[in-house]
Design an enzyme around this catalytic site. Structure first.
Site, short mmCIF file in Angstrom:
data_model
loop_
_atom_site.label_atom_id
_atom_site.label_comp_id
_atom_site.label_asym_id
_atom_site.label_seq_id
_atom_site.Cartn_x
_atom_site.Cartn_y
_atom_site.Cartn_z
N LEU A 153 0.84 -1.20 0.00
CA LEU A 153 0.00 0.00 0.00
C LEU A 153 0.88 1.25 0.00
CD1 LEU A 153 -3.16 0.24 0.03
CD2 LEU A 153 -2.91 1.10 2.35
N GLY A 154 1.78 1.32 -0.97
CA GLY A 154 2.55 2.54 -1.19
C GLY A 154 1.76 3.52 -2.02
N ARG A 155 2.46 4.37 -2.76
CA ARG A 155 1.77 5.37 -3.59
C ARG A 155 0.79 4.70 -4.55
NH1 ARG A 155 7.15 7.26 -3.94
NH2 ARG A 155 7.52 9.32 -3.02
N ILE A 156 1.27 3.68 -5.25
CA ILE A 156 0.42 3.03 -6.25
C ILE A 156 -0.70 2.25 -5.58
CG2 ILE A 156 0.40 1.26 -8.04
CD1 ILE A 156 3.30 2.20 -8.74
N ARG A 176 4.61 -3.78 4.95
CA ARG A 176 5.63 -3.87 5.99
C ARG A 176 5.16 -3.28 7.30
NH1 ARG A 176 10.58 -1.55 2.49
NH2 ARG A 176 8.83 -0.34 1.68
N ARG A 232 6.32 -6.35 -9.86
CA ARG A 232 7.49 -6.86 -10.56
C ARG A 232 7.33 -8.38 -10.62
NH1 ARG A 232 9.01 -2.54 -12.31
NH2 ARG A 232 11.08 -1.59 -12.06
N ASP A 256 0.69 -7.68 -15.83
CA ASP A 256 1.52 -6.71 -16.57
C ASP A 256 3.00 -7.00 -16.40
OD1 ASP A 256 1.76 -4.28 -18.17
OD2 ASP A 256 2.59 -3.36 -16.36
N GLU A 261 11.20 -11.16 -18.33
CA GLU A 261 10.64 -10.33 -19.41
C GLU A 261 11.75 -9.97 -20.41
OE1 GLU A 261 9.10 -6.85 -17.53
OE2 GLU A 261 7.71 -7.95 -16.26
N HIS A 279 4.27 -5.25 -19.66
CA HIS A 279 4.89 -4.31 -18.70
C HIS A 279 4.67 -2.88 -19.19
CE1 HIS A 279 8.23 -3.98 -15.45
NE2 HIS A 279 7.37 -2.97 -15.38
#
Length: 313
Positions: A153-156, A176, A232, A256, A261, A279
């Site tokens: 639950l960071g910025r994105i 975390r 990722r 994505d 990759e 991606h």
């Protein structure tokens, strides 16, 4: 005065190359047939490195460019940059946070909707004439009102949650640490998994999150879960993901990002219930221009002796 040499590790849009060329002498590593020979020839004159999140910069590249004292990453993820090697050599590292947050969250929801509502399947159903020949397509599943779990639950992750609020979803997350948000917190993906109908992975990459969404977490998902990842490839146990798709524990997925990759595991292309994206979550003209501009501001600040706008660490 000669312009500082800039090593460009990966392909950048022409508008970025043109803007960078006004201030720097560009050395395009991605166009070199022999990378080692190219670095041996140009490395001593290079004073900065511009790379991309998936390409990074290792200790050998830094050693080949001993005068380079900044690595500017075109992207948020710096997991492919050897940060310890950079620190030990006094090399600053920057990235481009913030400017792609909303775009990646849009893609997460696009994949979620495309997956739950089988948009690619429906498109093919019309184009191939199946609608006319076979009648109505199969029923899909709703998104609004579902239980959404977000890993990271960071910025994105928070931008994804804001969108989910508009769909009346019950939101929970793992991370975390617990944040000051009105969502249910679980200390790990495995703890979060039993409480979701849809799981979206948006955690940052790097050694700390390698295999974060592990087999235990995937096997704890309720039967029929929808799975989306804009994180990722390294964050998810891909073998466990494939097994869950085969068994039906994961009913459908929107992906994505992948391991290896762009040479991804070909099994993903065999699943009709998986929506694949190359991606491309930040891949809009507007966001890529913003990313390039922020990367340039970091490079220019370094050479002008000003504070870096977005240093890493």
């Amino acid at each position: 005065m000669d312009k500082p040499g800039l090593l460009v590790v990966g392909v950048l849009p022409d508008w970025d190359l043109e803007a960078l060329a006004q201030r720097f002498t560009l050395h395009l590593l991605y166009g070199a047939p022999d990378r080692a020979a190219f670095l041996a020839q140009h490395g001593p004159s290079i004073r900065a490195i511009a790379t991309k999140g998936e390409l990074g910069a290792d200790a050998a590249m830094m050693d080949a460019c001993p005068q380079a004292k900044i690595i500017a990453c075109y992207g948020v993820g710096v997991d492919a940059i050897d940060l310890a090697a950079a620190r030990s050599r006094g090399v600053a590292v920057t990235n481009t946070p913030g400017v792609l947050t909303e775009e990646v969250a849009d893609m997460a929801f696009a994949l979620l909707l495309a997956t739950a509502r089988a948009i690619p399947e429906g498109d093919a159903y019309v184009r191939t004439g199946a609608w006319l020949q076979q009648g109505p397509m199969r029923l899909t599943t709703r998104v609004w009102g579902k239980r959404l779990g977000i890993v990271g639950l960071g910025r994105i992750g928070q931008a994804i949650a804001r969108r989910a609020e508009g769909f009346g979803m019950a939101i929970a997350y793992s991370g975390r640490s617990k944040k000051d948000v009105p969502y249910a917190y679980h200390p790990s993906p495995a703890a979060l998994a039993p409480h979701v109908d849809i799981l979206v992975v948006s955690a940052a990459g790097g050694a700390a999150t390698m295999g974060l969404v592990d087999r235990a977490a995937i096997e704890a998902l309720p039967q029929g879960t929808i799975f989306v990842s804009v994180s990722r490839g390294t964050v998810v146990d891909e073998a466990a993901l494939v097994d869950a798709l085969k068994s039906g524990r994961i009913a459908a997925a929107g992906l994505d990002v992948f391991m290896n990759e762009p040479a991804i595991d070909p099994v993903f292309a065999t699943f009709p219930n998986v929506v694949l994206s190359p991606h491309q979550a930040s891949g809009t003209v507007e966001t890529r221009k913003d990313m390039g501009a922020l990367m340039r501001r970091n490079l220019e600040a370094h050479f002008d002796g000003r504070p870096l706008p977005t240093p890493v660490g």
